[in-house]
Design a protein around this motif. Structure first.
Motif, PDB file in Angstrom:
ATOM      1  N   ILE A 228       0.842  -1.197   0.000  1.00  0.00           N
ATOM      2  CA  ILE A 228       0.000   0.000   0.000  1.00  0.00           C
ATOM      3  C   ILE A 228       0.876   1.245   0.000  1.00  0.00           C
ATOM      4  O   ILE A 228       0.649   2.201  -0.760  1.00  0.00           O
ATOM      5  CB  ILE A 228      -0.946  -0.005   1.222  1.00  0.00           C
ATOM      6  N   GLY A 229       1.933   1.222   0.835  1.00  0.00           N
ATOM      7  CA  GLY A 229       2.846   2.367   0.890  1.00  0.00           C
ATOM      8  C   GLY A 229       3.558   2.598  -0.421  1.00  0.00           C
ATOM      9  O   GLY A 229       3.753   3.746  -0.846  1.00  0.00           O
ATOM     10  N   MET A 230       3.934   1.530  -1.123  1.00  0.00           N
ATOM     11  CA  MET A 230       4.620   1.665  -2.408  1.00  0.00           C
ATOM     12  C   MET A 230       3.716   2.314  -3.445  1.00  0.00           C
ATOM     13  O   MET A 230       4.154   3.190  -4.222  1.00  0.00           O
ATOM     14  CB  MET A 230       5.076   0.283  -2.894  1.00  0.00           C
ATOM     15  N   ALA A 231       2.450   1.909  -3.465  1.00  0.00           N
ATOM     16  CA  ALA A 231       1.517   2.496  -4.427  1.00  0.00           C
ATOM     17  C   ALA A 231       1.335   3.985  -4.163  1.00  0.00           C
ATOM     18  O   ALA A 231       1.352   4.804  -5.095  1.00  0.00           O
ATOM     19  CB  ALA A 231       0.171   1.774  -4.356  1.00  0.00           C
ATOM     20  N   VAL A 232       1.166   4.354  -2.908  1.00  0.00           N
ATOM     21  CA  VAL A 232       0.972   5.764  -2.549  1.00  0.00           C
ATOM     22  C   VAL A 232       2.233   6.571  -2.854  1.00  0.00           C
ATOM     23  O   VAL A 232       2.159   7.700  -3.379  1.00  0.00           O
ATOM     24  CB  VAL A 232       0.578   5.879  -1.058  1.00  0.00           C
ATOM     25  N   ASP A 253      -5.190   1.087  11.604  1.00  0.00           N
ATOM     26  CA  ASP A 253      -4.116   1.706  12.389  1.00  0.00           C
ATOM     27  C   ASP A 253      -2.741   1.356  11.826  1.00  0.00           C
ATOM     28  O   ASP A 253      -1.838   2.209  11.779  1.00  0.00           O
ATOM     29  CB  ASP A 253      -4.200   1.259  13.850  1.00  0.00           C
ATOM     30  N   MET A 254      -2.559   0.106  11.406  1.00  0.00           N
ATOM     31  CA  MET A 254      -1.250  -0.325  10.909  1.00  0.00           C
ATOM     32  C   MET A 254      -0.891   0.378   9.603  1.00  0.00           C
ATOM     33  O   MET A 254       0.264   0.794   9.402  1.00  0.00           O
ATOM     34  CB  MET A 254      -1.245  -1.840  10.716  1.00  0.00           C
ATOM     35  N   VAL A 255      -1.876   0.491   8.699  1.00  0.00           N
ATOM     36  CA  VAL A 255      -1.619   1.174   7.430  1.00  0.00           C
ATOM     37  C   VAL A 255      -1.297   2.640   7.663  1.00  0.00           C
ATOM     38  O   VAL A 255      -0.372   3.195   7.056  1.00  0.00           O
ATOM     39  CB  VAL A 255      -2.835   1.017   6.489  1.00  0.00           C
ATOM     40  N   LEU A 256      -2.055   3.275   8.562  1.00  0.00           N
ATOM     41  CA  LEU A 256      -1.789   4.688   8.847  1.00  0.00           C
ATOM     42  C   LEU A 256      -0.405   4.879   9.440  1.00  0.00           C
ATOM     43  O   LEU A 256       0.311   5.823   9.073  1.00  0.00           O
ATOM     44  CB  LEU A 256      -2.852   5.237   9.798  1.00  0.00           C
ATOM     45  N   ALA A 257      -0.004   3.985  10.349  1.00  0.00           N
ATOM     46  CA  ALA A 257       1.330   4.094  10.938  1.00  0.00           C
ATOM     47  C   ALA A 257       2.407   3.957   9.871  1.00  0.00           C
ATOM     48  O   ALA A 257       3.422   4.673   9.889  1.00  0.00           O
ATOM     49  CB  ALA A 257       1.505   3.027  12.020  1.00  0.00           C
ATOM     50  N   HIS A 258       2.213   3.058   8.906  1.00  0.00           N
ATOM     51  CA  HIS A 258       3.195   2.872   7.835  1.00  0.00           C
ATOM     52  C   HIS A 258       3.241   4.106   6.922  1.00  0.00           C
ATOM     53  O   HIS A 258       4.333   4.561   6.539  1.00  0.00           O
ATOM     54  CB  HIS A 258       2.850   1.634   7.023  1.00  0.00           C
ATOM     55  N   LEU A 259       2.068   4.652   6.603  1.00  0.00           N
ATOM     56  CA  LEU A 259       2.037   5.846   5.752  1.00  0.00           C
ATOM     57  C   LEU A 259       2.678   7.032   6.452  1.00  0.00           C
ATOM     58  O   LEU A 259       3.345   7.866   5.809  1.00  0.00           O
ATOM     59  CB  LEU A 259       0.591   6.176   5.372  1.00  0.00           C
ATOM     60  N   GLN A 263       5.910   9.799   5.437  1.00  0.00           N
ATOM     61  CA  GLN A 263       5.500  11.218   5.342  1.00  0.00           C
ATOM     62  C   GLN A 263       4.251  11.354   4.469  1.00  0.00           C
ATOM     63  O   GLN A 263       4.111  12.310   3.704  1.00  0.00           O
ATOM     64  CB  GLN A 263       6.648  12.080   4.775  1.00  0.00           C
ATOM     65  N   ALA A 264       3.347  10.370   4.572  1.00  0.00           N
ATOM     66  CA  ALA A 264       2.130  10.389   3.759  1.00  0.00           C
ATOM     67  C   ALA A 264       0.891  10.240   4.637  1.00  0.00           C
ATOM     68  O   ALA A 264      -0.103   9.641   4.238  1.00  0.00           O
ATOM     69  CB  ALA A 264       2.179   9.274   2.709  1.00  0.00           C
TER      70      ALA A 264
END
Length: 577
Positions: A228-232, A253-259, A263-264
């Motif tokens: 998900i982070g790579m796509a963004v 929560d996990m996706v938000l923490a990774h983003l 810095q996204a």
């Protein structure tokens, strides 16, 4: 004791158990299958089909109770409750009932917007589902629920989802443990798996294991976040087709923490489902059903999940459909969680078609019950990156084997597919292992349990106890009568007559035809139904029956006067020795 597997795929479990005098159904799941067909031109296409369990193997009228373990294993229940012969109780925890209602509504609405899709509503009406869900009895973890005679059932936490449970069937000192979909993962939101309740059981039934090899759950979660982070980061969007609830509640929560680490953190996360709002609300409403770390936040006071905060600051946006409110809020790049994971219905289809030609975007499949090639086949060519990261929190074969070795049941019942698969093999050496095929009953010997009797309160108060030794008191000889009903024996004060009269011993055969004639003479509507065990005289209007089988005559009635009347009619056909 007899156990029969009723589901073709044990990942969507349904078991029928005959335990002493009780008929018990463990779960009643609908399996989801992508069925492939070819048109006249030879082109292949697939359609999502919902398959119910083989309920034809069960005598619906004789069922005593249905025990449901989680929201995904109750979608076939209306097939039972719409049968006029069904009179059993249905037991589930309150979170299971509400998440089950939410899941059914979400699936039905998604199918309604996809003309080529089917849903559980193709098996029964929406009104039937609502009626069924309204009639489920809510129970709590570790609550002992008497069923019939010495048999009781107790739900205990399974760790799979909010309110999910395994079931303990108990008759005095004999226990049967049903381990449905369960999870031993320590970093998830549900209350942890209760292994202590499974200890020293006589029989353990295995159902609903993971499709994954052991030990890769955390890696899959990290892979989801990374893709998900790579796509963004590439300026694209990420689509996660999913069911509302379950692992998704942890992923936000996990996706938000990774983003945030990329810095996204301002990239919006959209949650699109008819059940999106309810899923977020119920996750916090049922805070006391969560793991300790989340449940303790209620005392601070704080929300167990951070979802309300994410919604308030605009990071997590939930919508029931792609309506005008969604269109006003929509912006790219973004992350979208949308149903349905099959990509045969639901709003996830719209996003796949929108982004499939964008190589910077990604579709991340997290559902373990669908393969990537099957799901994306009809949408090819797909240029966007397609990644399969199945997040399956259910016990793996190795984890279940370890659980069984800890519990040490005398007998382990396992669906045959778990004994044949190369990636899913149960290993257990501390007792007998019986493999079960669909529709083939497995019979186990159960030591006959000696009946116990309790003394009625009135009689107990009248007894004058005499102390004969330290800690030992006895009552003098007294007269009493034993009342036996539903295999429960109660010692009561004897009748006031000067002498007890021993009832005569009776013999003879009970005729179903004669019984029907006697009932009709009393103005009651009765009919004879043939069953494999023998004829049953049914009184549909009174919800009563008399089973005349080789092992004895059983009267089922919901009022004591009706039971006594049926008993007298049966005894009238017998003669004293």
């Amino acid at each position: 004791m007899e156990v029969c597997l009723l589901s073709e795929d044990p990942a969507f479990p349904c078991f029928h158990v005959r335990y002493l005098q009780c008929s018990i159904l463990l779960d009643c799941a609908v399996s989801e299958v992508l069925a492939w067909t070819k048109n006249e031109a030879g082109a292949a296409s697939s359609q999502l089909v919902f398959q119910p369990p083989r309920l034809g193997y069960v005598d619906i009228e004789s069922l005593d109770v249905v025990c449901v373990s989680n929201a995904h294993t109750l979608l076939a229940l209306p097939l039972l409750t719409e049968n006029p012969k069904f009179r059993a109780r249905i037991l589930a925890t309150e979170p299971t009932i509400q998440f089950g209602r939410m899941l059914f509504n979400a699936t039905t609405h998604a199918a309604a917007r996809s003309p080529d899709a089917r849903s559980p509503a193709s098996l029964y009406s929406v009104a039937a589902a609502k009626k069924c869900l309204d009639n489920i009895e809510a129970v709590s973890f570790d609550q002992k629920i008497p069923i019939f005679g010495p048999v009781s059932v107790t739900p205990c936490s399974s760790g799979y989802s909010i309110g999910s449970c395994n079931w303990i069937l108990r008759a005095d000192s004999h226990t049967v443990a049903y381990v449905g979909p369960s999870s031993a993962a320590s970093n998830r939101h549900p209350r942890p798996l209760n292994t202590a309740a499974l200890q020293a059981c006589d029989v353990m039934i295995c159902g609903g294991l993971a499709r994954r090899p052991a030990g890769n759950l955390d890696r899959m979660v990290m892979d989801v976040c990374a893709n998900i982070g790579m796509a963004v980061a590439n300026g694209g969007c990420a689509l996660v087709p999913c069911h509302p609830g379950g692992v998704v509640l942890d992923l936000f929560d996990m996706v938000l923490a990774h983003l945030s680490g990329l810095q996204a953190s301002t990239v919006p996360i959209f949650f699109v489902s008819p059940a999106a709002k309810a899923a977020i609300a119920y996750a916090n409403i049922f805070g006391h059903w969560l793991c300790n770390s989340k449940a303790e936040r209620l005392n601070l006071p704080e929300w167990p999940f951070n979802h309300p905060t994410l919604v308030a600051n605009g990071t997590l946006l939930h919508f029931d459909s792609l309506n005008e409110d969604f269109l006003r809020a929509y912006r790219e790049p973004c992350v979208v969680f949308a149903d349905h994971p099959s990509l045969r219905m639901g709003d996830a289809i719209h996003f796949l078609k929108l982004w499939r030609a964008n190589a910077n975007s990604a579709v991340v499949m997290i559902d373990p019950d669908y393969s990537l090639d099957e799901v994306l086949g009809p949408y090819q060519p797909v240029t966007m990156r397609a990644i399969h990261c199945p997040i399956d929190p259910r016990l793996s074969a190795a984890e279940f084997s370890a659980l069984a070795r800890e519990a040490k049941p005398h007998t382990l019942l396992v669906p045959a597919v778990y004994m044949r698969s190369a990636n899913c093999v149960i290993q257990y050496e501390d007792g007998a292992v019986i493999s079960m095929d669909e529709g083939v009953p497995a019979t186990l010997p159960v030591t006959e349990i000696a009946p116990r009797a309790v003394i009625a309160d009135e009689l107990a108060r009248s007894l004058q106890l005499q102390r004969v030794a330290p800690g030992v008191s006895v009552a003098p000889v007294f007269r009493a009568a034993i009342d036996r009903k539903d295999f429960v024996h109660v010692v009561q004060a004897a009748p006031a007559s000067s002498a007890l009269v021993r009832p005569p011993r009776l013999h003879g055969n009970v005729s179903a035809e004669v019984l029907v004639e006697a009932l009709q003479q009393k103005g009651l509507d009765a009919c004879i139904e043939d069953t494999p065990a023998g004829p049953v005289v049914a009184l549909p209007a009174l919800r009563a029956s008399v089973a005349v089988v080789s092992t004895g005559t059983t009267i089922t009635a919901h009022s004591e006067p009706l039971r006594r009347m049926l008993r007298d009619l049966v005894l009238a056909q017998l003669a004293p020795l």
